[in-house]
Design an enzyme around this catalytic site. Sequence first.
Site, PDB file in Angstrom:
ATOM      1  N   LYS A 165       0.842  -1.189   0.000  1.00 31.43           N
ATOM      2  CA  LYS A 165       0.000   0.000   0.000  1.00 31.43           C
ATOM      3  C   LYS A 165       0.882   1.246   0.000  1.00 31.43           C
ATOM      4  CE  LYS A 165      -4.330   1.508   2.126  1.00 31.43           C
ATOM      5  NZ  LYS A 165      -5.314   1.233   3.196  1.00 31.43           N
ATOM      6  N   GLU A 185     -19.581  -5.359  10.255  1.00 33.10           N
ATOM      7  CA  GLU A 185     -20.520  -4.533  11.005  1.00 33.10           C
ATOM      8  C   GLU A 185     -21.563  -5.371  11.750  1.00 33.10           C
ATOM      9  OE1 GLU A 185     -18.976  -2.196   7.471  1.00 33.10           O
ATOM     10  OE2 GLU A 185     -19.862  -4.190   7.757  1.00 33.10           O
ATOM     11  N   ARG A 235     -25.544  -1.705   7.298  1.00 30.78           N
ATOM     12  CA  ARG A 235     -25.178  -3.092   7.006  1.00 30.78           C
ATOM     13  C   ARG A 235     -25.470  -4.018   8.184  1.00 30.78           C
ATOM     14  NH1 ARG A 235     -19.563  -3.628   4.098  1.00 30.78           N
ATOM     15  NH2 ARG A 235     -20.788  -4.762   2.566  1.00 30.78           N
TER      16      ARG A 235
END
Length: 642
Positions: free
Chosen positions: A290, A375, A403
């Site tokens: 990343k 979630e 969600r």
Amino acid sequence: MLDAVSAEATMSQYPLLARIQDPVDLRALSSEQLKQLATELRAFLIDSVSRTGGHLAAGLGVVELTIALHHVFDTPHDRLVWDVGHQAYPHKILTGRRDRMHRMRMKDGLSGFPKRSESRYDTFGVGHSSTSISAALGMSIAARLKGEQRHVIAVIGDGSLGAGMAFEALNHGGPLDPDLLVILNDNEMSISPPVGGISTHLARLLSSQVYTSMREGSKTALRRMPHLRELVGRWEEHMKGMVMPSTMFEELGFNYIGPIDGHDMDDLLSTLHNMKAMPGPRFLHVATQKGRGYEPAEGQPVQFHGVTPFDAKTGRMHKKSGGKTYTQIFGDWLCEAAAVEPRLLAITPAMREGSGMVAFSERFPERYFDVGIAEQHAVTLAAGMACEGMKPVVAIYSTFLQRAYDQLVHDVCLQGLDVTFAVDRAGLVGADGATHAGSFDLSFGRPLPNFVIMAPADENECRRMLQTALEHPGPAMVRYPRGAGPGVEIDLQAGVLPIGEAELLRQGRHVALLGFGSRVAPALEVGEELNVTVANMRFVKPLDERLILELADQHELLITIEENVISGGAGSAVSELLAAHGLTVRCVHLGLPDVCQEQASHNEQLHVCGLDAPGIRAAVLSELADLGLDPQLNSALARESA
């Protein structure tokens, strides 16, 4: 901001990239040219995002992978589905949108995420995580049923792969034998050993035509010898398991290849070409870094995940103006409350930095729980903690709480469990656009039994409401907007609020403005100018029924104002109350309209929706005129009317 003319002028620095108007152009390039293209694309991406802000580190990590995918596959005929979309900026640049990058995440500009209406190369609109495999599987099934020959590729990150939905799709997809390639972009979570020469060699071998032919041929030859076939199959999986991270994906029905170096263009091209020719469901494990190629982002990938404009040479972010954000207020309160209340536990679904929980995680590591992008699990985990007498606080964005709605309903509210929800990014969110807007939480929270819902008008009230929610012996939600409040000083001695009690800010004539949360400040501004009544409602559930009925009795018109969709929101609750008491006073609702709000600045979005002070003022004047009421409410209005 970089305008279109200067943006095009900068292309002299990127001679190869300047030739790429469409993926067809890069398919004619050699391997060496593709490597040069990767260098130019990475530099262009850094320069572009440094001017506009947006998501950077994730895109830097997939530059080579993006180029290789568009080179090997016939996009958009072959469907390429990105998960979440943070990493899709290189994809946008290569698919005809390079000259619009200077309008990234701005009004009438490019979305920060893949969007079907924006480009035929954006095969699926995303913004939330872990949807790519399900969507790609659906596309693959549809192609087979229609008799269409096309490849479907899903690119998913290691963080997103940890969500249940991704595994549901893998579990369902393997036995269906779809023409589906799932690519795991493993950039940070260290779920596999480091890439080495043996792993790379094995990946090339296992994806080669020779191995694939032998594998498929042996299946045919051994079809009539089931015992021997089982023995050979076990040997193959055993050998793979000795040198590969796991045979889990094989057990789910996917032919696993990898890990390979996601920054080695030759390895990527070779492996993708081989896997393109392989039948059935395949799983390619790609290791990337990343922030690759930009030292500040490599050193601080989290900080450079989503950025405001910054100095591309130094990596220094431009300073933001304004006071403390609501997120910072929550983070401060969380630490202070935890120091007093030992039962307080804090949960986040992979949003430690975004939710302001860094300090808490460092001070109270044993009471901090990052569950990853899960979630549903976060909410039910909190419910389980509450069952045992703890006081869990779930810090979650409004858009992500959607969600976990079933868990909020069934596992928390129906059982009346003591869980506090600190709901950030409530309302419009500016540049992140519709996928991240918290437009619906009041509407989906209001019907739930045992649920207290609060919306602070300012910083001090936010802190008081958080403490009120913590001390309330049942489920409670405090929903607050992105960014800073109106600048009210925080009183650390201020106590909790009486549940369901609003605050009358000023008494005026004819009209009463009932402000909820972030819209109280502009409502008060309009109230002062037009001499109308203003109430800070504070609670969406339970409402202050006494005050509302009094205001209805004293005024010809009530106007509710909220940064939530009008349908089913706080204003609807007021109308339901009036109807229940047989009152016919006119009631007008100002809120988010029944459309998806596209990206723009937060102020631009509020203006479009008529929720800023000028919009509220215009609504008041219009309603007064319709009712034939005296517009001469005070001297300021008289001057305006003249």
